[in-house]
Design an enzyme around this catalytic site. Structure first.
Site, mmCIF file in Angstrom:
data_model
loop_
_atom_site.group_PDB
_atom_site.id
_atom_site.type_symbol
_atom_site.label_atom_id
_atom_site.label_comp_id
_atom_site.label_asym_id
_atom_site.label_seq_id
_atom_site.Cartn_x
_atom_site.Cartn_y
_atom_site.Cartn_z
ATOM 1 N N LYS A 66 61.685 -18.411 -7.258
ATOM 2 C CA LYS A 66 60.727 -17.312 -7.406
ATOM 3 C C LYS A 66 59.300 -17.774 -7.138
ATOM 4 O O LYS A 66 58.472 -16.993 -6.684
ATOM 5 C CB LYS A 66 60.852 -16.679 -8.798
ATOM 6 C CG LYS A 66 62.093 -15.832 -8.939
ATOM 7 C CD LYS A 66 62.022 -14.918 -10.149
ATOM 8 C CE LYS A 66 63.280 -14.080 -10.262
ATOM 9 N NZ LYS A 66 63.372 -13.364 -11.548
ATOM 10 N N LYS A 85 75.678 -13.356 -1.641
ATOM 11 C CA LYS A 85 76.047 -12.320 -2.591
ATOM 12 C C LYS A 85 75.294 -11.008 -2.335
ATOM 13 O O LYS A 85 74.126 -11.038 -1.959
ATOM 14 C CB LYS A 85 75.708 -12.856 -3.990
ATOM 15 C CG LYS A 85 76.310 -12.087 -5.141
ATOM 16 C CD LYS A 85 75.909 -12.723 -6.467
ATOM 17 C CE LYS A 85 75.519 -11.654 -7.464
ATOM 18 N NZ LYS A 85 75.011 -12.146 -8.717
ATOM 19 N N LYS A 138 70.457 -6.460 -4.993
ATOM 20 C CA LYS A 138 69.531 -5.336 -4.873
ATOM 21 C C LYS A 138 68.201 -5.771 -4.276
ATOM 22 O O LYS A 138 67.416 -4.941 -3.834
ATOM 23 C CB LYS A 138 69.317 -4.676 -6.238
ATOM 24 C CG LYS A 138 68.645 -5.578 -7.260
ATOM 25 C CD LYS A 138 68.511 -4.903 -8.610
ATOM 26 C CE LYS A 138 67.966 -5.899 -9.633
ATOM 27 N NZ LYS A 138 67.958 -5.402 -10.995
#
Ligand code: TRP
Length: 335
Positions: free
Chosen positions: A117, A200, A203
């Site tokens: 992040k 994977k 969203k």
């Protein structure tokens, strides 16, 4: 005298920072309603965690209500389960502070999600992003949680939660329950991205890479028609060499409630178009009733607000018992 039988506690939280994908549905949410017989379940909207990256305030507020409505539309009973927003239960932030004092910088520095992040949000590497796992540990430990269903991406966070709890207990005795990862009895299907089937479904990926639980039928058909496959034209399971086709078969089977082999058998000799169409119709037929219920719930603002209020009251009662104990143990003056 009757005795209250306590079921083990299961804790789950999702950030209200985007939509719910069919990957979340197949991998987690659709199983949750079965779990509520076996466990006392808490389902949290982790809105405080969402603040670790910039959010549009109106969107965050709206998504929190939408996520609650979606949980209920997917079959979670708000009376049987505690469905609530993290920020409504002030004990989360309070326990997180205490636990911050039992967490080492070095441990947090090793978190792969923090590293990822930090790269993605290089202009906003804030302290909240760094201490994110400590707030998550507080979420879990406040409720003396026994099991936490976690995907691979959250395993490290559960591990640090256990380390923090063990460290705390090492000093003060058995105050905090050490949580275990929840391992599903039937191994959950892993749903991959539609345009990059080796990663994977998420969203936070491109909009065409996932199917949202609230996508309309045309969007679902379009996204599946565009899904990446391969050029050998055969419908069979082969995660290594045919990840795209395998993913479609997996989605189709999960939605139909049958085995992947049955899907292959039925579609044998047909083209990928047939597989995509069959998958689209299977997805649509599962999502349609959920979407109908979702629309009904989301238009009833009072209902959602009542559910969250009652969820927060019940959560707060439980959270307070742990927090009081912790405050007492560490020596905060209790009067
Ligand atoms: N970090 C989790 C995620 O992004 C969300 C979360 C917050 C969570 N608190 C939690 C998950 C406690 C499990 C338990 O997916």
């Amino acid at each position: 005298m009757s005795e209250t039988v306590h079921k083990p506690t299961l804790y789950s939280a999702v950030q209200p920072s985007g939509t719910i994908t069919i990957g979340n549905y197949i991998g987690a949410i659709r199983n949750f309603k079965l779990l509520s017989d076996e466990y006392d379940c808490l389902f949290c909207m982790a809105d405080l965690h969402a603040l670790t990256v910039r959010q549009n305030p109106a969107d965050l507020r709206r998504r929190t209500a939408e996520l609650a409505a979606l949980y209920i539309a997917c079959g979670l009973d708000p009376e049987k389960n505690i469905i609530y927003a993290q920020s409504h239960v002030h004990q989360h932030a309070e326990l997180a502070w205490i636990l911050n004092c039992f967490t080492y910088m070095g441990e947090l520095n090793r978190m792969t999600q923090f590293k990822e992040k930090s790269l993605k949000h290089a202009d906003n590497i804030n302290a909240g992003l760094f201490t994110y796992p400590v707030l998550m540990a507080a979420d879990i430990l406040l409720y003396q949680t026994n099991v936490v269903p976690v995907g691979a991406d959250q395993k490290q966070h559960l591990e640090i939660c256990r380390d923090i709890a063990n460290r705390f207990n090492g000093v003060y005795g058995n105050v905090l329950t050490i949580p275990e990862p929840y391992i599903a009895k039937t191994s959950a299907a892993r749903i991959m991205s539609l345009n990059d089937p080796t990663s994977k479904m998420s969203k936070s990926g491109e909009v065409d890479s996932y199917i949202s639980v609230v996508d309309d039928p045309d969007t679902i058909r379009r996204k599946l028609r565009r899904a990446v496959t391969d050029s050998d034209g055969e419908i069979r399971l082969d995660p290594e060499n045919k990840p795209g086709v395998t993913n479609l078969i997996t989605i189709c089977a999960a939605m139909r409630g049958c085995t992947p082999e049955e899907v292959c058998q039925e579609l044998q000799g047909k083209g990928y178009g047939a597989l995509k169409d069959a998958t689209a119709e299977a997805v649509i037929s599962v999502l349609s009733p959920i979407q109908e219920e979702y629309k009904r719930l989301i238009s009833d603002k009072q209902y959602i607000s009542d559910v969250l209020k009652s969820g927060a009251e019940r959560a707060s009662y439980l959270a307070n018992r742990t927090l009081r104990k912790v405050y007492k143990k560490v020596g905060l003056y209790q009067g």
